[in-house]
Scaffold this motif. Structure first.
Motif, PDB file in Angstrom:
ATOM      1  N   ARG A 200       0.708  -1.061   0.040  1.00 54.33           N
ATOM      2  CA  ARG A 200      -0.126   0.217  -0.078  1.00 54.33           C
ATOM      3  C   ARG A 200       0.759   1.192   0.060  1.00 54.33           C
ATOM      4  O   ARG A 200       0.557   2.271  -0.624  1.00 54.33           O
ATOM      5  CB  ARG A 200      -0.905  -0.078   1.251  1.00 54.33           C
ATOM      6  CG  ARG A 200      -2.031  -0.896   1.279  1.00 54.33           C
ATOM      7  CD  ARG A 200      -2.720  -1.263   2.372  1.00 54.33           C
ATOM      8  NE  ARG A 200      -3.612  -0.168   2.860  1.00 54.33           N
ATOM      9  CZ  ARG A 200      -4.429  -0.177   3.729  1.00 54.33           C
ATOM     10  NH1 ARG A 200      -4.329  -1.165   4.594  1.00 54.33           N
ATOM     11  NH2 ARG A 200      -5.208   0.969   3.871  1.00 54.33           N
ATOM     12  N   GLN A 201       1.993   1.305   0.812  1.00 57.91           N
ATOM     13  CA  GLN A 201       2.785   2.335   0.962  1.00 57.91           C
ATOM     14  C   GLN A 201       3.525   2.547  -0.507  1.00 57.91           C
ATOM     15  O   GLN A 201       3.800   3.712  -0.964  1.00 57.91           O
ATOM     16  CB  GLN A 201       3.683   2.264   2.044  1.00 57.91           C
ATOM     17  CG  GLN A 201       4.725   3.360   2.183  1.00 57.91           C
ATOM     18  CD  GLN A 201       3.763   4.587   2.561  1.00 57.91           C
ATOM     19  OE1 GLN A 201       3.334   4.674   3.575  1.00 57.91           O
ATOM     20  NE2 GLN A 201       4.090   5.804   1.677  1.00 57.91           N
ATOM     21  N   LEU A 202       4.054   1.404  -1.079  1.00 53.67           N
ATOM     22  CA  LEU A 202       4.748   1.586  -2.336  1.00 53.67           C
ATOM     23  C   LEU A 202       4.010   2.146  -3.458  1.00 53.67           C
ATOM     24  O   LEU A 202       4.246   3.049  -4.061  1.00 53.67           O
ATOM     25  CB  LEU A 202       5.472   0.434  -2.659  1.00 53.67           C
ATOM     26  CG  LEU A 202       6.270   0.151  -3.769  1.00 53.67           C
ATOM     27  CD1 LEU A 202       7.386   1.341  -3.538  1.00 53.67           C
ATOM     28  CD2 LEU A 202       6.685  -1.171  -4.260  1.00 53.67           C
ATOM     29  N   ARG A 203       2.757   1.653  -3.421  1.00 53.27           N
ATOM     30  CA  ARG A 203       1.780   2.089  -4.572  1.00 53.27           C
ATOM     31  C   ARG A 203       1.536   3.531  -4.421  1.00 53.27           C
ATOM     32  O   ARG A 203       1.681   4.242  -5.495  1.00 53.27           O
ATOM     33  CB  ARG A 203       0.206   1.305  -4.497  1.00 53.27           C
ATOM     34  CG  ARG A 203      -0.673   1.690  -5.309  1.00 53.27           C
ATOM     35  CD  ARG A 203      -1.958   1.029  -4.919  1.00 53.27           C
ATOM     36  NE  ARG A 203      -3.026   1.584  -5.919  1.00 53.27           N
ATOM     37  CZ  ARG A 203      -3.601   2.857  -5.690  1.00 53.27           C
ATOM     38  NH1 ARG A 203      -3.597   3.671  -4.672  1.00 53.27           N
ATOM     39  NH2 ARG A 203      -4.881   3.218  -6.519  1.00 53.27           N
ATOM     40  N   THR A 204       1.046   4.085  -3.349  1.00 57.92           N
ATOM     41  CA  THR A 204       0.923   5.670  -3.028  1.00 57.92           C
ATOM     42  C   THR A 204       2.260   6.368  -3.604  1.00 57.92           C
ATOM     43  O   THR A 204       2.251   7.200  -4.116  1.00 57.92           O
ATOM     44  CB  THR A 204       0.796   5.733  -1.713  1.00 57.92           C
ATOM     45  OG1 THR A 204      -0.387   5.104  -1.273  1.00 57.92           O
ATOM     46  CG2 THR A 204       0.495   7.087  -1.434  1.00 57.92           C
ATOM     47  N   SER A 205       3.394   5.962  -3.085  1.00 53.78           N
ATOM     48  CA  SER A 205       4.716   6.477  -3.440  1.00 53.78           C
ATOM     49  C   SER A 205       5.067   6.594  -4.867  1.00 53.78           C
ATOM     50  O   SER A 205       5.188   7.328  -5.552  1.00 53.78           O
ATOM     51  CB  SER A 205       6.069   6.046  -2.741  1.00 53.78           C
ATOM     52  OG  SER A 205       5.707   5.928  -1.439  1.00 53.78           O
ATOM     53  N   LEU A 206       4.647   5.327  -5.677  1.00 52.88           N
ATOM     54  CA  LEU A 206       5.055   5.322  -7.072  1.00 52.88           C
ATOM     55  C   LEU A 206       3.886   6.183  -7.660  1.00 52.88           C
ATOM     56  O   LEU A 206       4.441   6.823  -8.826  1.00 52.88           O
ATOM     57  CB  LEU A 206       4.732   3.844  -7.570  1.00 52.88           C
ATOM     58  CG  LEU A 206       5.957   2.792  -6.993  1.00 52.88           C
ATOM     59  CD1 LEU A 206       5.408   1.427  -7.462  1.00 52.88           C
ATOM     60  CD2 LEU A 206       7.017   3.184  -7.722  1.00 52.88           C
ATOM     61  N   LEU A 207       2.763   6.237  -7.266  1.00 53.42           N
ATOM     62  CA  LEU A 207       1.820   7.042  -8.142  1.00 53.42           C
ATOM     63  C   LEU A 207       2.283   8.478  -8.038  1.00 53.42           C
ATOM     64  O   LEU A 207       2.053   9.110  -8.990  1.00 53.42           O
ATOM     65  CB  LEU A 207       0.271   6.701  -7.529  1.00 53.42           C
ATOM     66  CG  LEU A 207      -0.301   5.651  -7.949  1.00 53.42           C
ATOM     67  CD1 LEU A 207      -1.574   5.141  -7.169  1.00 53.42           C
ATOM     68  CD2 LEU A 207      -0.364   4.991  -9.278  1.00 53.42           C
TER      69      LEU A 207
END
Length: 317
Positions: A200-207
């Motif tokens: 969840r954290q990585l998805r947010t950072s990548l977006l």
């Protein structure tokens, strides 16, 4: 510069926290009710015998004297001897620590591999069915109790499919293959919830990183999406996910205690539990202090990795 930063982190961060933590650990065990000498000698012991045994253990001294003596031995690696077994606490912890370290290691590997794979896939498929499915599964995984998931893993992979053993432990030095088979279930059950948090954290950072100027410039230059992602975006966007993993390490160490009970593992958790039940003060103190050292060491390692991952942040820390 890097050595100076490490020295500042140790002197101003880790060492004071370690000292305060050891003081609180010793204070809690000092104030705890119960008399280990009376418990060891039994109901038929005379007050003189109890007093004599307390004196031999040094429990008749004042709190400052007991703490300073214990701390002086602890910094040299001597955590005392068990009141009931007479065995060295340091040696006993050393025999059990590989069990918890193995579980935690597998959990971290699962969290990194599954979390990064799911986070990257969700970001690349933003708004699609894959993204929504990963988001729902990640949200569900963070709410599932670890003990329930461990029991389900045993039921599925051990009792139903027969792929993995349901309990026990084989040292890595004795048989690496059997070691891996025995730690996969407890480590995997612990790492799944952390993997969901990382995803969840990585998805947010990548977006958020996809709209950065350097990404738009890379697209203008004709770079492919995989090259932009793995060559430019991921190194910057992974830092929050790595920090999330670092914050979860104490939870993994604590969860290893639950895994020990479910999978019948001879780790620190069972050792601490037996010490607490018998009011074995050196055992309780030793396990807590080692746990504190492990958590601080992991946090320092994560901090060092983040500094390497994002060199621009070194001068601001």
């Amino acid at each position: 510069m890097r050595a100076r930063r490490w020295a500042r982190t140790l002197l101003l961060g880790a060492l004071p926290v370690a000292l305060i933590s050891t003081f609180l650990v010793f204070l809690m065990t000092y104030l705890a009710s119960g008399n280990p000498a009376a418990q060891k000698l039994g109901d038929r012991a005379t007050p003189e015998e109890v007093t004599r045994l307390n004196a031999s253990w040094g429990l008749d001294r004042s709190f400052p004297e007991q703490y300073l003596s214990w701390l002086g031995h602890a910094v040299r690696g001597d955590l005392g001897k068990s009141y009931f077994s007479g065995l060295s606490v340091t040696k006993s912890i050393g025999e059990r620590l590989p069990v918890d370290a193995s579980i935690t290691l597998v959990a971290v590997v699962v969290a990194v591999l599954a979390g990064f794979a799911a986070g990257i896939l969700a970001a690349l498929r933003q708004g699609g069915i894959t993204d929504r499915a990963i988001t729902v599964l990640a949200a569900a995984a963070t709410t599932i109790p670890e003990f329930w998931l461990a029991i389900m893993f045993v039921s599925l992979f051990s009792l139903t499919l027969g792929w993995l053993p349901s309990g026990g432990y084989v040292p890595l030095t004795e048989d690496p293959g059997q070691w891996l088979l025995h730690v996969l279930l407890p480590g995997g059950s612990l790492g799944l919830a952390v993997a969901a948090q990382v995803a969840r954290q990585l998805r947010t950072s990548l977006l958020a990183a996809f709209g950065a100027h350097y990404v738009l410039g890379a697209r203008v230059r004709g770079l492919s999406t995989p090259r932009i992602l793995f060559g430019h975006i991921l190194r910057n966007a992974a830092a929050p996910a790595i920090a999330t993993l670092g914050l979860a390490i104490p939870t993994l160490l604590g969860g290893a205690v639950i895994a020990e009970a479910i999978f019948g593992l001879p780790g620190l958790g069972q050792y601490a539990l037996s010490g607490a039940q018998s009011h074995d003060i050196p055992v309780i103190q030793g396990v807590l202090v080692v746990s504190i050292v492990l958590v601080l060491s992991c946090n320092l390692a994560v901090d060092a990795f983040l500094g390497w991952l994002r060199p621009a942040t070194r001068g601001t820390r």
